[in-house]
Design a protein around this motif. Sequence first.
Motif, PDB file in Angstrom:
ATOM      1  N   HIS A  55      -3.374  -4.874  -6.860  1.00 53.23           N
ATOM      2  CA  HIS A  55      -2.293  -4.478  -7.765  1.00 53.23           C
ATOM      3  C   HIS A  55      -1.124  -5.449  -7.609  1.00 53.23           C
ATOM      4  O   HIS A  55      -0.559  -5.944  -8.604  1.00 53.23           O
ATOM      5  CB  HIS A  55      -1.868  -3.045  -7.455  1.00 53.23           C
TER       6      HIS A  55
ATOM      7  N   ARG B 180      -5.277  -1.859  -3.160  1.00 51.30           N
ATOM      8  CA  ARG B 180      -3.841  -1.790  -3.434  1.00 51.30           C
ATOM      9  C   ARG B 180      -3.233  -3.195  -3.517  1.00 51.30           C
ATOM     10  O   ARG B 180      -2.330  -3.447  -4.322  1.00 51.30           O
ATOM     11  CB  ARG B 180      -3.140  -0.967  -2.350  1.00 51.30           C
TER      12      ARG B 180
ATOM     13  N   TRP C  33       2.856  -1.435  -2.355  1.00 48.62           N
ATOM     14  CA  TRP C  33       2.382  -1.766  -3.701  1.00 48.62           C
ATOM     15  C   TRP C  33       3.036  -0.905  -4.775  1.00 48.62           C
ATOM     16  O   TRP C  33       3.327  -1.375  -5.873  1.00 48.62           O
ATOM     17  CB  TRP C  33       0.860  -1.595  -3.761  1.00 48.62           C
TER      18      TRP C  33
ATOM     19  N   TRP D 221      -3.861   1.411 -10.065  1.00 46.21           N
ATOM     20  CA  TRP D 221      -4.253   0.840  -8.778  1.00 46.21           C
ATOM     21  C   TRP D 221      -5.646   0.208  -8.862  1.00 46.21           C
ATOM     22  O   TRP D 221      -5.819  -0.987  -8.636  1.00 46.21           O
ATOM     23  CB  TRP D 221      -4.166   1.973  -7.770  1.00 46.21           C
TER      24      TRP D 221
END
Length: 293
Positions: free
Chosen positions: A259, A256, A216, A105
Amino acid sequence: MAGLEQTPSSVNAASGYAHPELLVETDWVAEHLDDPSIRLIEADEDVLLYEIGHIPGSVKLDWHVDVQDKLARDFVNQQEFEALLSRWGISNDTTIVFYGDKNNWYACYSFWLFSMYGHAKMRIMNGGRTKWEAEKRPLTKVVPQITPTTYHAQPADESLRAYREDVLAGLKNPGRRLIDVRSPQEFTGELLHMVNYPQEGAQRGGHIPGAKSIPWGTAANTDGTFKSAEELRQLYGDKDITPDKEVVTYCRIGERSAHTWFVLTKLLGYPRVRNYDGSWTEWGNLVRSPIEK
């Protein structure tokens, strides 16, 4: 060293990823722990993990301290970024390998920030800490002794970053897609802030109008590695997130969603993706910001 692109332990072209060379596997990292041309950087959501044990030779990136402006809600400037990398013994030719906890992350968040300042040679260790620990590979508490360098960064590339004005202006753009990568409970407004992060709360719950909910974590396997290119294309394609669209990702503070930015740009090759790091902490507190539940 023959170069990362030629290493057999890197994720190869058969993976179907747009840029398979940006991922390296744990066995490759284990074989290159003493390579002076590589700097491992551990970036965790849990900032105490590094002290418990880290991959030998790695340095700790503490997101609460190392890359945050000390006053404004922003990142360090170009000069401060240069000082940080110089302190870590990183030159412009150094290959940086990021890894961390929770499906990488914060490692991908770091990749995104370092991309803005133009570092060319970067990789993500596929699977992160989770996979390294599961394979019972070595960890140490020894902090490496580093000889400082003189690092030169490029001015920040703003094309990778979206601001609230960009998001607001794009709400009526039929070619724009917003991805809310938070949990379903955050998306619906049921959850105003994550339990461990009250400082990331907002006065209003919900999501930005028109946003698609694609958490995510759905881009990762249970071992922390990224899902296959075919699975990822289906995951986003089923929500009409396709390469021809302009895409903006967001979460609460942009970590997040970075990512998801990495997955879309580096693994799937989407050409126009930006990360809105103001995210819900900003949007949910804006006066008269449009919100859906």
